[in-house]
Design an enzyme around this catalytic site. Structure first.
Site, PDB file in Angstrom:
ATOM      1  N   CYS A  76       0.522  -1.374  -0.470  1.00 60.64           N
ATOM      2  CA  CYS A  76      -0.363  -0.074  -0.220  1.00 60.64           C
ATOM      3  C   CYS A  76       1.011   1.122   0.164  1.00 60.64           C
ATOM      4  CB  CYS A  76      -1.033   0.269   1.014  1.00 60.64           C
ATOM      5  SG  CYS A  76      -0.198  -0.510   2.551  1.00 60.64           S
ATOM      6  N   HIS A 127      -1.572   0.806   7.527  1.00 61.59           N
ATOM      7  CA  HIS A 127      -1.651   0.772   6.269  1.00 61.59           C
ATOM      8  C   HIS A 127      -1.847   2.138   5.814  1.00 61.59           C
ATOM      9  CE1 HIS A 127      -4.350  -0.165   2.621  1.00 61.59           C
ATOM     10  NE2 HIS A 127      -5.764   0.519   3.121  1.00 61.59           N
TER      11      HIS A 127
END
Lengths: 340, 533
Positions: free
Chosen positions: B193, B487
């Site tokens: 990510c 994340h």
């Protein structure tokens, strides 16, 4: 209007403003004229229609703004089956697992040399159970939480009930915590986050589990107290670290070596990015990052220990990278012995 | 009105038959002369001559859409129809517009586009442009163009054959403001990510987008398949393809890991680190694009990466005894800012205490702003007795103060909020909210503004007429989670005021409020006005 040469010096403000305004309107008019010519030419030469598209196409690309769907109107999370071809080995790999594959494929992962060494050893030994163990190591590696290898591999060896890797369906999404609120439950996440536990819980946990903190995921090992991947020394040190100097292993013996997980090391390891070649400073050695008075090596963030290659299989060393010299640990008998 | 015949490969033209009378003898040379003297002015002298001599022979006006007769030396204005009169009385049927060089036919009563004449016009225009000295270009907000040196930008024109094809195939991908083209999700390849967010930010950097979509990269690598810049180009093609399914950036990952081995590894990584590494590899692979200008410094060539991202950071060390100043300027791609709550001492004054409203940020008391962080970054810092500098004026070690300011701002400024703290005792993430503005004026932090900041006071009023240092936010990368695992998501800006949230494969619309309320880890700002150097 006539054109005349004039000097601007003698004029007052209102005159200057008038002139400025005049120039401004001329410029605007000229610009408009230019646009008119563009359109005129496009129409006359027959390419004016190029700009248009039919209403259906316009609809196709319209942004959707509804809950539950993305801007293309697609439902989330339908992309599980995407695949790609590895540029290195030309195998077809599931896209969501391409990164761990590539790491091994390029031989640059943390575990790559260990796995490679083991493969060499097992092919020398021609021992079937070895190669099974080798597969097991990949899977039982509790620092990686990828799901099962979809390839058909014979896994005859016992599934260690303590392995966090039991359930294969739960994916570890980018390092998000697995949403498991009960820290004692074995789950497919890569262990337990010791930061969220209080001292009593930790104490209790450490009576039944190995508890050694992984350098990479910073989570505690959930295997048994006799887990082969970590040494007693490591288990002792983590207890000292977490519970204080008086803590000890339930079946403790031997010296109290304060080793194991050392916070200070992690920052010392990640030195500044080394750029090759140049005598002058590269923008990647940004002075701005060095500028703060923060004495720490502030550039290291979430990066885990880099690419250091490991000697295969020496017990106790396999899951940690230490730059300072480690006094030799008395080897505990383990499955790794054959490698050496 | 008359579609000229001609080969299929020629541009479509619409001439007329009335030009045949003109195309005799030395007509080409004559036409060239007219263009050179009266239409396209390549130098200051020709400009002056044009201004002086081009007036209507009947009314003396020098504007009013002046035209020159093509058959004789006569200037007449169009607005007052003086050129029409001349055409009628002398039967000179062609005239040329002195502003844009269009040919007017009085028989057709319309401007006509004759192939041969247009060819001459184009050539003369190109010549004139090459002669012209640079003039600064003020570009409208959030739309940027970069033209080559001395080269007039000409739009693509279809040939006759292409026109035919296009007529038979009317479906197009037209980019409007409510259009998904240019947006695409990215598959997460396994904890990637961090990479996806940087890719989203880069593909939405307007100048970079324009560079790649106009095919400006000429690859000079031994094997183009290992060129990261080529891969970036492909990435832009993918983003503008109109495909809805998310793109799988596996080749990009492979290339980055191959060329920046220190980054390789499946474990979670830092987006900021990836950005710097990616820029570095792109910069190294850009060798073919620097317009033939090889700078002496291999780290500061003229490639597109340097043009967009490289700024200059000035460091002034002032000796406390002799007050001599030693200055160095280092290139940078990002500015890393300390945050309050870290173990380093923050701003001695409480944020916003001087009551000023800077950059439109209202100072809710206690909220740290990006401007506060920048102020801290550029404050004079006393280096202390343990860090004495050898002063060349005093010839001895003396205490000194150090101050950082921006010497040269990059076109894209990336601010990195140092949320990950690693000190001797502590590893943690600093989640302090830092408010950042949509528009940012960097003037107070420039080296040129330094004097007024010597005493640590911010006093300078922002000059609204000076647009040099105004920046607009266009991408934000955020991190959720803890130091160990988290994340990354990003917000990117499209079409001036539309924002989108990019969460790996999922792209959704976002509001400006969503963006400005987010925590902020990497902030990307783009210069509002571009100028030639």
């Amino acid at each position: 209007m006539k054109m005349e040469e004039m000097s601007l010096s003698g004029l007052d403000n209102s005159k200057l403003e008038a002139i400025a305004h005049e120039i401004y309107t001329d410029l605007v008019e000229d610009a408009c004229l230019g646009l008119c010519f563009e359109v005129h030419r496009a129409v006359k030469c027959g390419y004016f229609f190029l700009d248009d598209t039919d209403p259906d196409s316009m609809k196709d690309f319209e942004i959707v703004d509804q809950p539950g769907v993305d801007i293309f109107g697609q439902v989330y999370n339908q992309w599980k089956n995407k695949e790609c071809v590895c540029p290195n080995c030309s195998r077809s790999i599931a896209a969501s697992r391409f990164a761990p594959h590539l790491e091994k494929c390029l031989g640059m992962g943390r575990n790559s040399s260990r796995i490679a060494n083991r493969r060499i050893a097992s092919s020398n030994n021609m021992n079937k159970s070895e190669s099974d163990q080798e597969d097991n190591d990949d899977i039982n590696d509790n620092d990686w939480s990828y799901g099962s290898e979809k390839k058909a591999k014979k896994r005859k060896s016992d599934k260690n009930p303590n392995s966090p890797r039991r359930s294969k369906s739960l994916k570890h999404k980018n390092g998000e915590l697995s949403g498991n609120s009960d820290p004692f439950k074995y789950s497919n996440s890569s262990g337990i986050n010791y930061e969220t536990l209080g001292p009593e819980e930790l104490r209790s946990l450490l009576t039944t589990q190995c508890g050694v903190i992984s350098e990479h995921t910073k989570k505690m090992c959930t295997r048994s107290l006799r887990c082969p991947q970590h040494t007693d020394e490591q288990r002792r040190s983590v207890r000292v670290y977490l519970l204080g100097p008086s803590a000890s292993l339930p079946e403790a013996e031997g010296s109290m070596e304060n080793e194991g997980f050392d916070v200070a090391e992690s920052q010392a390891l990640m030195s500044r990015l080394q750029w090759d070649g140049s005598s002058d400073i590269s923008p990647s050695d940004s002075a701005s990052s060095k500028a703060s008075t923060n004495n720490s090596e502030s550039r290291k963030t979430k990066k885990k220990k880099p690419h250091l290659s490991l000697v295969g299989g020496t017990p106790g060393l396999s899951s940690s990278k230490k730059k300072k010299p480690k006094p030799p640990a008395p080897p505990t008998p383990s499955i790794y012995d054959d490698i050496n | 009105r008359i579609d000229e015949g001609g080969s299929d490969m020629s541009p479509p033209a619409a001439g007329c038959c009335h030009v045949t009378g003109f195309k005799v003898e030395n007509w080409k040379q004559n036409l060239r002369a007219i263009y050179q003297c009266f239409v396209w002015s390549g130098s200051a002298e020709t400009r002056k001559r044009k201004a002086k001599s081009c007036i209507c022979h009947m009314c003396g006006a020098h504007l009013n859409r002046l035209h020159s007769c093509l058959y004789c030396v006569f200037f007449g204005c169009f607005t007052k129809k003086h050129i029409h009169e001349h055409a009628k009385t002398k039967r000179h049927n062609l005239a040329i517009d002195l502003l844009y060089g269009g040919i007017y036919c009085f028989m057709c009563q319309d401007y006509i586009y004759d192939k041969d004449m247009e060819q001459i016009a184009k050539e003369e225009q190109r010549k004139a442009w090459k002669l012209q000295a640079f003039t600064p270009t003020v570009v409208s907000h959030y739309q940027c163009t970069m033209t080559g040196i001395g080269e007039k930008y000409s739009t693509w024109e279809p040939t006759k054959r292409e026109l035919e094809l296009l007529r038979h195939n009317p479906k197009r991908r037209k980019i409007t403001t409510n259009c998904t083209i240019g947006l695409r999700g990215l598959i997460n390849l396994g904890n990637t990510c961090f990479m996806n967010c940087i890719v989203q930010a880069l593909t939405h950097t307007p100048l970079l987008r324009d560079f790649f979509l106009s095919d400006r990269h000429k690859c000079e690598m031994q094997s183009p398949s290992s060129c990261l810049v080529c891969e970036m180009s492909t990435l832009f093609q993918e983003f503008y393809s109109g495909h809805r399914s998310p793109h799988i950036p596996y080749r990009l990952l492979h290339l980055v890991w191959t060329h920046a081995r220190h980054l390789a590894g499946y474990e979670q990584q830092d987006a900021h680190e990836f950005l710097i590494a990616a820029l570095d590899v792109l910069h190294r692979h850009c060798k073919g694009d620097d317009n033939g200008k090889k700078a002496n410094n291999p780290n500061h060539c003229n490639c597109i990466i340097d043009q967009i991202f490289t700024g200059g950071l000035q460091s002034d060390v002032t000796c406390q005894v002799c007050h001599g100043v030693s200055t160095t300027i280092d290139p940078f791609w990002d500015i890393s800012l300390d945050l309050p709550g870290s173990s380093t001492p923050f701003w001695p004054l409480s944020p916003g205490s001087d009551g000023s409203v800077v950059n439109g940020e209202s100072h809710v008391s206690g909220t740290t702003t990006l401007t506060d962080c920048l102020r801290r970054f550029t404050r004079p810092e006393h280096l202390g007795s343990s860090a004495k500098i050898k002063c060349s004026g005093c010839h001895s070690y003396q205490e000194s103060t150090k101050q950082l300011t921006m010497k040269k701002l990059p076109i894209v400024a990336c601010f990195h909020l140092k949320r990950f703290e690693h000190s001797a005792k502590l590893r943690r993430k600093i989640t302090t909210y830092v408010s950042f503005p949509l528009e940012l004026d960097m003037t107070p932090f420039m080296a040129s503004s330094k004097e007024s900041r010597m005493n640590g006071q911010y006093q300078q009023p922002t000059d609204s007429l000076n647009n040099d240092n105004k920046y607009s936010l266009f991408a934000v990368v955020n991190h959720q989670g803890t130091l160990e695992s988290g994340h990354y998501t990003s917000f990117i800006r499209q079409h001036k005021d539309q924002w989108f949230k990019c969460d790996d494969a999922i792209i959704t619309k976002a509001s400006i409020k969503d963006v400005l309320d987010s925590e902020g880890y990497l902030l990307f700002y783009h210069k509002q006005f571009l100028e030639y150097e």
